[in-house]
Scaffold this motif. Sequence first.
Motif, short mmCIF file in Angstrom:
data_model
loop_
_atom_site.label_atom_id
_atom_site.label_comp_id
_atom_site.label_asym_id
_atom_site.label_seq_id
_atom_site.Cartn_x
_atom_site.Cartn_y
_atom_site.Cartn_z
N LEU A 1 0.83 -1.21 0.00
CA LEU A 1 0.00 0.00 0.00
C LEU A 1 0.86 1.25 0.00
CD1 LEU A 1 -2.63 -1.02 2.71
CD2 LEU A 1 -2.82 -1.26 0.24
N ASN A 2 0.28 2.36 -0.42
CA ASN A 2 0.90 3.70 -0.39
C ASN A 2 2.22 3.78 -1.17
OD1 ASN A 2 -1.14 4.76 1.31
ND2 ASN A 2 -0.17 3.76 3.04
N CYS A 3 2.25 3.21 -2.36
CA CYS A 3 3.46 3.28 -3.18
C CYS A 3 3.78 4.71 -3.60
CB CYS A 3 3.30 2.41 -4.43
SG CYS A 3 3.37 0.68 -4.03
N LYS A 4 2.77 5.57 -3.65
CA LYS A 4 3.01 6.96 -4.04
C LYS A 4 3.84 7.70 -3.01
CE LYS A 4 -1.40 8.76 -2.25
NZ LYS A 4 -1.22 8.05 -1.02
N ASP A 5 3.91 7.19 -1.78
CA ASP A 5 4.65 7.85 -0.70
C ASP A 5 6.02 7.23 -0.45
OD1 ASP A 5 2.45 9.49 -0.30
OD2 ASP A 5 1.51 8.07 1.07
N THR A 6 6.46 6.33 -1.31
CA THR A 6 7.78 5.71 -1.14
C THR A 6 8.86 6.69 -1.59
OG1 THR A 6 9.05 3.70 -1.53
CG2 THR A 6 7.92 4.64 -3.42
N VAL A 7 10.09 6.48 -1.13
CA VAL A 7 11.18 7.41 -1.44
C VAL A 7 12.32 6.67 -2.13
CG1 VAL A 7 10.65 8.97 0.47
CG2 VAL A 7 12.23 7.08 0.84
N LEU A 8 13.13 7.44 -2.86
CA LEU A 8 14.37 6.96 -3.42
C LEU A 8 15.50 7.75 -2.78
CD1 LEU A 8 13.63 6.56 -7.24
CD2 LEU A 8 13.98 4.76 -5.58
N THR A 9 16.54 7.08 -2.33
CA THR A 9 17.63 7.75 -1.63
C THR A 9 18.70 8.21 -2.61
OG1 THR A 9 18.72 5.64 -1.27
CG2 THR A 9 17.24 6.43 0.47
N GLY A 10 19.55 9.11 -2.16
CA GLY A 10 20.66 9.60 -2.98
C GLY A 10 20.17 10.37 -4.19
N LYS A 11 20.85 10.21 -5.32
CA LYS A 11 20.52 10.92 -6.54
C LYS A 11 19.68 10.07 -7.49
CE LYS A 11 24.75 13.66 -6.44
NZ LYS A 11 26.00 13.98 -7.16
N LYS A 12 19.14 8.95 -6.97
CA LYS A 12 18.39 8.04 -7.83
C LYS A 12 17.18 8.69 -8.48
CE LYS A 12 18.47 4.30 -4.81
NZ LYS A 12 19.50 4.61 -3.91
N LEU A 13 16.56 9.63 -7.79
CA LEU A 13 15.37 10.28 -8.33
C LEU A 13 15.67 10.97 -9.66
CD1 LEU A 13 12.52 10.37 -7.26
CD2 LEU A 13 13.00 12.59 -6.27
N ASP A 14 16.88 11.51 -9.82
CA ASP A 14 17.26 12.20 -11.05
C ASP A 14 18.07 11.34 -12.01
OD1 ASP A 14 16.08 14.65 -10.21
OD2 ASP A 14 17.80 14.97 -8.89
N GLN A 15 18.79 10.33 -11.49
CA GLN A 15 19.70 9.56 -12.34
C GLN A 15 19.14 8.23 -12.81
OE1 GLN A 15 23.30 9.29 -10.06
NE2 GLN A 15 23.90 11.40 -10.50
N LYS A 16 18.27 7.61 -12.04
CA LYS A 16 17.75 6.28 -12.39
C LYS A 16 16.81 6.37 -13.59
CE LYS A 16 15.24 2.38 -10.38
NZ LYS A 16 16.17 1.35 -10.84
N LEU A 17 16.94 5.44 -14.52
CA LEU A 17 16.08 5.38 -15.70
C LEU A 17 15.41 4.02 -15.78
CD1 LEU A 17 18.43 7.01 -18.37
CD2 LEU A 17 16.46 8.06 -17.28
N TYR A 18 14.13 4.03 -16.12
CA TYR A 18 13.40 2.80 -16.41
C TYR A 18 13.38 2.65 -17.92
CZ TYR A 18 11.86 2.59 -11.57
OH TYR A 18 11.84 2.49 -10.21
N ARG A 19 13.94 1.54 -18.42
CA ARG A 19 14.04 1.33 -19.86
C ARG A 19 13.14 0.19 -20.30
NH1 ARG A 19 19.71 2.17 -18.59
NH2 ARG A 19 20.35 4.15 -19.48
N ARG A 20 12.55 0.36 -21.48
CA ARG A 20 11.79 -0.72 -22.11
C ARG A 20 12.02 -0.62 -23.61
NH1 ARG A 20 8.36 3.46 -21.22
NH2 ARG A 20 6.73 3.81 -22.77
N HIS A 21 11.83 -1.75 -24.30
CA HIS A 21 12.09 -1.78 -25.74
C HIS A 21 10.92 -2.45 -26.44
CE1 HIS A 21 14.12 -2.33 -29.55
NE2 HIS A 21 15.10 -1.57 -29.11
N SER A 22 10.48 -1.83 -27.54
CA SER A 22 9.32 -2.34 -28.26
C SER A 22 9.67 -3.56 -29.12
CB SER A 22 8.76 -1.24 -29.18
OG SER A 22 9.71 -0.94 -30.19
N GLY A 23 10.94 -3.76 -29.38
CA GLY A 23 11.35 -4.85 -30.24
C GLY A 23 11.67 -4.38 -31.65
N TYR A 24 11.31 -3.15 -31.97
CA TYR A 24 11.61 -2.58 -33.27
C TYR A 24 12.90 -1.77 -33.20
CZ TYR A 24 6.90 -3.79 -34.75
OH TYR A 24 5.77 -4.49 -35.07
N VAL A 25 13.49 -1.52 -34.36
CA VAL A 25 14.71 -0.73 -34.43
C VAL A 25 14.41 0.67 -33.88
CG1 VAL A 25 16.44 0.26 -35.97
CG2 VAL A 25 15.54 -2.01 -36.41
#
Length: 145
Positions: free
Chosen positions: A59-83
């Motif tokens: 519950l309450n995932c909207k209130d979770t935190v990221l420590t350090g500089k992860k909020l600005d540096q971390k990237l979530y990547r996904r790929h469609s399978g196309y070039v």
Amino acid sequence: MNNKTYMANKANVESKWYILDATGKPLGRVAAEAAKLLRGKHKTTFTPHVDTGDHVIILNCKDTVLTGKKLDQKLYRRHSGYVGGMKETPARVMLEQRPDHAMMLAVKGMLPHNRLGRKMLTKLRVYSGSEHENQAQNPEVWEVK
């Protein structure tokens, strides 16, 4: 003297329901605790090749935190399978728009990457707010350390 090692199977696995509250806690700590419960490593009957884990509600995932500089540096990547189909989403945007998806991805990465891990992931329910529809299962509150 009986020296046989206990091996669980589908017939003798009992699962419970637990609630984790992510308010003010680091995303990775909550995800690690959820993965431990889903896998069943907190039980004495843990068997690596059997799904001995429990159901988990976060519950309450909207209130979770990221420590350090992860909020600005971390990237979530996904790929469609196309070039040229790589899409990147910064952690700040992901936590604002889809905090439940960020938590789901974190837990998914901590489970086995095979059929058993996919089966364990079906026992996870993630909610942005504090409301959930699993009251009938009488879930117990699990404290995240």
